[in-house]
Write an enzyme that holds these catalytic residues in place. Structure first.
Site, PDB file in Angstrom:
ATOM      1  N   LYS A   1       0.869  -1.184   0.000  1.00 15.99           N
ATOM      2  CA  LYS A   1       0.000   0.000   0.000  1.00 15.99           C
ATOM      3  C   LYS A   1       0.903   1.230   0.000  1.00 15.99           C
ATOM      4  O   LYS A   1       1.666   1.435   0.942  1.00 15.99           O
ATOM      5  CB  LYS A   1      -0.896  -0.026   1.236  1.00 15.99           C
ATOM      6  CG  LYS A   1      -2.009   1.014   1.205  1.00 15.99           C
ATOM      7  CD  LYS A   1      -3.051   0.703   2.269  1.00 15.99           C
ATOM      8  CE  LYS A   1      -4.063   1.830   2.399  1.00 15.99           C
ATOM      9  NZ  LYS A   1      -5.007   1.564   3.483  1.00 15.99           N
TER      10      LYS A   1
ATOM     11  N   ASP B   1     -16.622  -0.335  -1.195  1.00 16.34           N
ATOM     12  CA  ASP B   1     -15.285  -0.724  -1.683  1.00 16.34           C
ATOM     13  C   ASP B   1     -14.362  -1.081  -0.521  1.00 16.34           C
ATOM     14  O   ASP B   1     -13.263  -1.595  -0.744  1.00 16.34           O
ATOM     15  CB  ASP B   1     -14.661   0.391  -2.526  1.00 16.34           C
ATOM     16  CG  ASP B   1     -14.686   1.740  -1.832  1.00 16.34           C
ATOM     17  OD1 ASP B   1     -15.791   2.202  -1.478  1.00 16.34           O
ATOM     18  OD2 ASP B   1     -13.614   2.332  -1.623  1.00 16.34           O
TER      19      ASP B   1
HETATM   20  P1  AMP Z   1     -10.117   4.897   0.636  1.00  9.06           P
HETATM   21  O1  AMP Z   1     -10.975   6.021   1.090  1.00  9.06           O
HETATM   22  O2  AMP Z   1      -8.733   4.884   1.229  1.00  9.06           O
HETATM   23  O3  AMP Z   1     -10.790   3.566   0.739  1.00  9.06           O
HETATM   24  O4  AMP Z   1      -9.836   5.158  -0.925  1.00  9.06           O
HETATM   25  C1  AMP Z   1     -10.848   5.342  -1.878  1.00  9.06           C
HETATM   26  C2  AMP Z   1     -10.243   5.211  -3.247  1.00  9.06           C
HETATM   27  O5  AMP Z   1      -9.246   6.229  -3.434  1.00  9.06           O
HETATM   28  C3  AMP Z   1      -9.550   3.887  -3.515  1.00  9.06           C
HETATM   29  O6  AMP Z   1      -9.792   3.551  -4.847  1.00  9.06           O
HETATM   30  C4  AMP Z   1      -8.104   4.216  -3.279  1.00  9.06           C
HETATM   31  O7  AMP Z   1      -7.246   3.355  -3.991  1.00  9.06           O
HETATM   32  C5  AMP Z   1      -8.013   5.628  -3.793  1.00  9.06           C
HETATM   33  N1  AMP Z   1      -6.916   6.375  -3.174  1.00  9.06           N
HETATM   34  C6  AMP Z   1      -6.835   6.829  -1.891  1.00  9.06           C
HETATM   35  N2  AMP Z   1      -5.675   7.483  -1.687  1.00  9.06           N
HETATM   36  C7  AMP Z   1      -4.990   7.437  -2.845  1.00  9.06           C
HETATM   37  C8  AMP Z   1      -3.716   7.924  -3.287  1.00  9.06           C
HETATM   38  N3  AMP Z   1      -2.903   8.601  -2.474  1.00  9.06           N
HETATM   39  N4  AMP Z   1      -3.365   7.675  -4.567  1.00  9.06           N
HETATM   40  C9  AMP Z   1      -4.153   7.001  -5.396  1.00  9.06           C
HETATM   41  N5  AMP Z   1      -5.358   6.532  -5.066  1.00  9.06           N
HETATM   42  C10 AMP Z   1      -5.778   6.733  -3.803  1.00  9.06           C
HETATM   43 MG    MG Z   2     -10.376   1.730   0.346  1.00  9.11          MG
END
Ligand code: AMP
Ligand code: MG
Length: 489
Positions: free
Chosen positions: A101, A248
């Site tokens: 990650k 997700d």
């Molecule tokens: P999360 O809220 O962490 O579950 O993320 C929601 C979406 O945003 C997922 O598809 C993650 O992979 C994407 N995401 C979150 N942070 C980043 C980042 N720094 N770079 C790329 N994608 C991100």
């Molecule tokens: Mg996520």
């Protein structure tokens, strides 16, 4: 860059990618326990490989494509924007997937950088391991590599971006398939891909199931509903608030996944959420988690409709989730209170306790742990659990304690209580102390200390009591990272 620029990838489940190597990788944390389970050795190259720098023979890194409902709204394609699977390891307990990650951009990164910061990486590493030892189904962590690179984040999304140290965690699970992994194909109308993904998932991870018929699909979904309900009942038991229960972020295995702005109840408050991004509606507040589980299971069930001859068979699965989740809750409270076999009259006893806890400013973990050692029904026993300035109403508390004492015939099932009510959890301020020390001095000793402490959360560990069996200190009440967290990570 293998994988290509961020884009829509219709009809696919994954994209082949290469991790972006960390410029100056240092292996800062290594879980010996997890490594042993994987049969891995800590070599000189481990930091480079687990920082994304050098895939070894046999690895075929990829990023998964999935969609999801975020805060109740369908968000379309999301996917592994900063997660990259390196491969799988065959272990005594089946295949385990290793996923980095923060190792750079993928086709699913949208406008973001694919990186992760040290603070959120320490939080994921520590919490996933702590949850495992609490007996809560969860993904796990193998390592944390600092990248030697600065990553810019606006921690509270209030126009104050600043550089922070970057890091990469290697996390471990049977798979990182989510509810949203299926939803995206239903949403796109790619029913053949949906079928293929369901067959793959069941063949590899649910070998006791056969999804070639409606009966088989319903049986499998029933199991997913049950494991989801069980996971959430454990969250409620230990006072964990996930913070972002988007579809997700719901594992098909019923594992706690994607540690972001999570938190632990300190003062017991069913309306509490640590996630400032959700502060307005509080959709993902502590007390709402079992219901959100139902909402999310409903979205998963909907996404399976194209595979069924008779879609009316889905509703009973949701009904079953509700009943199963409610029973799991009741059993959890019975265990926390040492009641033994549940009786009908226990419901008001539990509800009245929840009301009392909510009306007092009382620490959940300390309260339930002290309840294990009550020898007479007197609220004086709990003085360490109440926050300053909030004196308990002695009459109300002693009345409740008296009812409980009578119900358990003065002999609560203490053994069950001590296995159900942890003494140590990863309070946000504890994680923050570990983070401060790592960020300011590159010193991971507090992180290591907490990792060890939280391997035995139900043991007394008197040598750690003064430091870590403690209510939230005043400095943490309004501190960013302790009482306020956002999705920025
Ligand atoms: P999360 O809220 O962490 O579950 O993320 C929601 C979406 O945003 C997922 O598809 C993650 O992979 C994407 N995401 C979150 N942070 C980043 C980042 N720094 N770079 C790329 N994608 C991100
Ligand atoms: Mg996520």
């Amino acid at each position: 860059m293998v994988g290509g620029r961020p884009r829509q990838v219709p009809g696919k489940c994954w994209s082949r990618v290469t991790p972006t190597p960390a410029p100056s990788p240092t292996l800062a944390l290594w879980s010996t326990e997890m490594a042993e389970a994987l049969g891995l050795e800590r070599t000189d190259k481990a930091g480079v490989v687990l920082g994304g720098g050098a895939p070894v023979a046999g690895m075929q890194p990829y990023a998964q494509r999935y969609g999801g409902h975020q805060f109740g709204n369908w968000a379309g394609q999301l996917g592994d924007g900063r997660a990259i699977t390196l491969g799988e390891v065959e272990t005594e307990n089946g295949f385990l997937e290793l996923q980095l990650k923060g190792a750079g951009r993928t086709p699913y990164s949208r406008t973001a950088d694919g990186k992760a910061v040290l603070r959120s990486s320490i939080r994921e590493y520590l919490c996933s391991e702590a949850m495992h030892h609490l007996g809560v189904p969860t993904t796990r962590a193998l390592s944390l590599v600092t990248t030697g690179e600065q990553v810019v984040r606006d921690v509270l999304y209030n126009g104050n971006p600043a550089p922070e140290p970057g890091a990469v965690v290697c996390r471990v699970a049977p798979s990182f398939i989510r509810f949203g992994s299926f939803q995206i194909h239903m949403s796109d109308g790619h029913h053949q891909t949906l079928r293929t993904l369901v067959d793959h998932t069941v063949r590899h991870h649910f070998p006791d199931h056969d999804v070639s018929t409606d009966d088989g699909i319903i049986a499998w979904l029933t199991e997913v509903a049950e494991t989801t309900a069980t996971m959430i009942a454990h969250w409620m038991r230990v006072g964990f608030v996930h913070g972002v229960m988007n579809t997700d972020n719901m594992s098909i295995h019923g594992l706690t996944i994607d540690y972001g702005p999570y938190g632990w109840l300190e003062p017991f408050d069913v309306d509490w959420t640590p996630n400032t991004t959700d502060a307005g509606r509080r959709r993902y507040r502590y007390g709402n988690q079992p219901h959100i589980g139902a909402w999310n299971v409903a979205r998963l069930l909907e996404s399976m409709a194209p595979l069924l001859d008779d879609v009316s068979r889905l509703q009973p699965v949701l009904d079953h989730y509700m009943e199963y989740a409610m029973n799991a809750q009741s059993e959890t409270w019975a265990d926390k209170l040492g009641l033994g076999v549940l009786q009908e009259s226990d419901e008001p006893l539990v509800n009245d306790l929840l009301t009392l806890l909510g009306a007092s400013e009382v620490d959940m973990t300390i309260f339930f742990r002290l309840l294990c050692s009550v020898t007479k029904p007197d609220v004086g026993h709990f003085s360490d659990a109440f926050y300053e300035g909030r004196e308990p109403s002695k009459t109300a508390w002693n009345a409740w304690l008296g009812r409980w004492w009578e119900r358990v015939n003065e002999e609560p099932d203490r053994a069950t209580m001590r296995k159900t009510n942890p003494k140590y959890v990863l309070r946000n301020w504890m994680a923050q102390l570990a983070i401060d020390s790592a960020e300011e001095h590159g010193d991971f000793s507090i992180t290591e200390e907490l990792h060890e402490l939280l391997k035995r959360p139900y043991d007394e560990q008197p040598e750690h009591e003064e430091k870590w069996f403690q209510k939230r200190p005043e400095w943490a009440r309004h501190r960013v990272g302790c009482s306020m967290l956002s999705c920025s990570s």
